[in-house]
Write an enzyme that holds these catalytic residues in place. Structure first.
Site, PDB file in Angstrom:
ATOM      1  N   LYS A   6      31.770  22.689  28.429  1.00 32.07           N
ATOM      2  CA  LYS A   6      31.014  23.148  27.251  1.00 32.07           C
ATOM      3  C   LYS A   6      30.815  22.011  26.258  1.00 32.07           C
ATOM      4  CE  LYS A   6      31.210  27.933  27.535  1.00 32.07           C
ATOM      5  NZ  LYS A   6      30.363  28.993  27.270  1.00 32.07           N
ATOM      6  N   LYS A  49      28.341  26.742  40.612  1.00 35.37           N
ATOM      7  CA  LYS A  49      28.874  28.060  40.983  1.00 35.37           C
ATOM      8  C   LYS A  49      27.992  29.191  40.443  1.00 35.37           C
ATOM      9  CE  LYS A  49      31.960  29.118  37.168  1.00 35.37           C
ATOM     10  NZ  LYS A  49      33.161  29.653  36.639  1.00 35.37           N
ATOM     11  N   LYS A  72      28.306  34.199  35.466  1.00 36.06           N
ATOM     12  CA  LYS A  72      27.777  35.241  34.584  1.00 36.06           C
ATOM     13  C   LYS A  72      26.841  34.642  33.542  1.00 36.06           C
ATOM     14  CE  LYS A  72      32.081  37.922  34.834  1.00 36.06           C
ATOM     15  NZ  LYS A  72      33.385  37.409  34.420  1.00 36.06           N
TER      16      LYS A  72
HETATM   17  P1  TYM Z   1      36.188  35.361  35.469  1.00 36.13           P
HETATM   18  O1  TYM Z   1      35.964  36.666  34.798  1.00 36.13           O
HETATM   19  O2  TYM Z   1      35.291  34.229  35.108  1.00 36.13           O
HETATM   20  O3  TYM Z   1      36.126  35.528  37.039  1.00 36.13           O
HETATM   21  C1  TYM Z   1      36.845  36.574  37.688  1.00 36.13           C
HETATM   22  C2  TYM Z   1      37.259  36.146  39.085  1.00 36.13           C
HETATM   23  O4  TYM Z   1      36.090  35.826  39.863  1.00 36.13           O
HETATM   24  C3  TYM Z   1      36.226  34.515  40.391  1.00 36.13           C
HETATM   25  N1  TYM Z   1      34.883  33.897  40.430  1.00 36.13           N
HETATM   26  C4  TYM Z   1      34.320  33.388  41.531  1.00 36.13           C
HETATM   27  N2  TYM Z   1      34.754  33.299  42.793  1.00 36.13           N
HETATM   28  C5  TYM Z   1      33.923  32.737  43.702  1.00 36.13           C
HETATM   29  N3  TYM Z   1      32.688  32.253  43.392  1.00 36.13           N
HETATM   30  C6  TYM Z   1      32.206  32.313  42.124  1.00 36.13           C
HETATM   31  N4  TYM Z   1      30.986  31.866  41.839  1.00 36.13           N
HETATM   32  C7  TYM Z   1      33.038  32.900  41.123  1.00 36.13           C
HETATM   33  N5  TYM Z   1      32.884  33.130  39.793  1.00 36.13           N
HETATM   34  C8  TYM Z   1      34.028  33.727  39.390  1.00 36.13           C
HETATM   35  C9  TYM Z   1      37.149  33.789  39.434  1.00 36.13           C
HETATM   36  O5  TYM Z   1      37.769  32.678  40.028  1.00 36.13           O
HETATM   37  C10 TYM Z   1      38.128  34.882  39.082  1.00 36.13           C
HETATM   38  O6  TYM Z   1      39.142  35.006  40.069  1.00 36.13           O
HETATM   39  N6  TYM Z   1      40.108  33.665  32.858  1.00 36.13           N
HETATM   40  C11 TYM Z   1      39.712  34.511  33.970  1.00 36.13           C
HETATM   41  C12 TYM Z   1      40.145  35.944  33.803  1.00 36.13           C
HETATM   42  C13 TYM Z   1      41.612  36.098  33.581  1.00 36.13           C
HETATM   43  C14 TYM Z   1      42.621  36.069  34.564  1.00 36.13           C
HETATM   44  C15 TYM Z   1      43.844  36.255  33.853  1.00 36.13           C
HETATM   45  C16 TYM Z   1      42.612  35.928  35.961  1.00 36.13           C
HETATM   46  C17 TYM Z   1      42.207  36.278  32.365  1.00 36.13           C
HETATM   47  N7  TYM Z   1      43.544  36.372  32.544  1.00 36.13           N
HETATM   48  C18 TYM Z   1      45.065  36.285  34.537  1.00 36.13           C
HETATM   49  C19 TYM Z   1      43.842  35.948  36.624  1.00 36.13           C
HETATM   50  C20 TYM Z   1      45.045  36.134  35.916  1.00 36.13           C
HETATM   51  C21 TYM Z   1      38.198  34.470  34.089  1.00 36.13           C
HETATM   52  O7  TYM Z   1      37.528  34.113  33.162  1.00 36.13           O
HETATM   53  O8  TYM Z   1      37.709  34.919  35.296  1.00 36.13           O
END
Ligand code: TYM
Length: 329
Positions: free
Chosen positions: A111, A193, A196
């Site tokens: 960012k 990747k 969202k």
């Molecule tokens: P987030 O919400 O961005 O993504 C959720 C999960 O989806 C996976 N992911 C992907 N996997 C494969 N290809 C992609 N293009 C892709 N985009 C997203 C992410 O790796 C993730 O597993 N900070 C975290 C949420 C969180 C969390 C936690 C996760 C908060 N606390 C504790 C595990 C444990 C996040 O922003 O994920």
């Protein structure tokens, strides 16, 4: 049973990357592990978001968790903000972390490198909150996509730091990254990747996209001009992405798909992947509507919050004693 925990933030609509990199794996583990899966809504406000949108995303996410196959009888599904201990331990973790550690976190680096203004302090420190999310529950494993691995590694460091400073308190968790689909790429920019926050909607397939529109996105996915179907992430990233999607959604090995396409063209492969995605979304959305109509969400969240709070409250009480916050017996 060993424990596992993971979460997704309700920032935007859930996409195929979230399903393939994360939710699909949660579902496959739910019989073997004691699972805690939550909605990371406190993370969603690290960037500005309207209350109405956050509310809708949250409802969609819980319904999609269930529609994708997570069984609330087996898995504790809950909302992060329902369990106060996340914010409480989040602060403790923030004070245990160093500025330099936060500056090395990819998301923040990206960012700032893009010159984005208005980056919040919350976005800078959110890996500390993520560490708290995990450590409250002592999970052995944290299943995530590859982009979150760095945060689980930070969590390991913070757990060890706390344990060394105060005495053994937290289990040091391990990230669990799937072999196929740990990173699903944008259909329009296959070295980035799927995300969202992607600006071009043709690059991302949302789980609530119209299935026919999603098929069109696959048909117009960027590939290459080499004309040979093989799995080559470096030289043919668009094709590798399509093969990954097909393999993840059907369970067929990538090698086997490649063998079936010997001497055939990209158009045929796209047609098959498009159909797979169409069928997958059609089925998923029918289940999603069923969950919404059943009115089960409130009860699931209430029960989940109770179970999660019970564990998290015990852990935060222990932490508060160790760091010297508690002065009464
Ligand atoms: P987030 O919400 O961005 O993504 C959720 C999960 O989806 C996976 N992911 C992907 N996997 C494969 N290809 C992609 N293009 C892709 N985009 C997203 C992410 O790796 C993730 O597993 N900070 C975290 C949420 C969180 C969390 C936690 C996760 C908060 N606390 C504790 C595990 C444990 C996040 O922003 O994920």
């Amino acid at each position: 049973m060993e424990r596992m925990l993971s979460g997704i933030k309700p920032t935007g609509r859930l996409h195929l990357g979230n399903y393939i990199g994360a939710i699909r794996n949660f579902v496959s583990y739910q019989d073997e592990y004691e699972m805690f899966i939550f909605i990371a809504n406190e993370h969603a406000i690290t960037v500005p978001i309207e209350a109405k949108e956050l509310r809708q995303n949250t409802k969609d996410l819980i319904a999609l968790y269930i529609a994708c196959g997570l069984d609330p009888k087996k898995v504790t599904l809950f909302l992060q903000s329902d369990v106060v201990a996340h914010a409480q331990l989040g602060w403790v973790m923030t004070c245990l972390s160093y500025m330099g550690e936060m500056q090395r976190m990819t998301q923040y680096k990206d960012k700032t490198a893009k010159g984005e203004t208005g980056v919040t302090a919350g976005l800078f420190t959110y890996p500390c909150l993520m560490a708290a999310d995990i450590l409250l529950y002592d999970p052995k494993y944290v299943p995530v996509g590859i982009d979150q691995k760095q945060h689980v590694e930070l969590t390991r460091n913070l757990a060890e730091r706390f344990n060394n400073r105060y005495s053994d308190t937290f289990t040091v968790p391990q990230p669990l990254v799937t072999k196929v689909g740990a990173k699903v790429y944008s259909l329009q920019n296959p070295t980035k990747k799927m995300s969202k926050s992607e600006e071009n909607p043709k690059g991302t397939i949302d789980l609530l996209d119209d299935p026919a529109a999603a098929r069109k996105k696959i048909m117009s996915a960027v590939t290459d001009s080499l004309g040979v179907i093989r799995y080559d992430q470096e030289n043919q990233p668009g094709l590798a992405n399509l093969l990954t999607i097909q393999s993840a959604l059907t369970g067929e090995e990538i090698d086997s798909i490649v063998a079936r396409y010997e001497g055939k063209g990209y158009g045929e492969l796209k047609k098959e992947v498009g159909q797979t995605v169409f069928d997958f979304l059609t089925d998923l959305q029918a289940k999603y509507r069923h969950v919404i109509e059943s009115g089960m969400i409130d009860e699931v969240l209430k029960e989940g919050a109770q179970k999660a709070s019970y564990i998290a409250n015990k852990k935060i009480a222990k932490v508060y004693r160790k760091i010297g916050f508690t002065v009464t017996k």
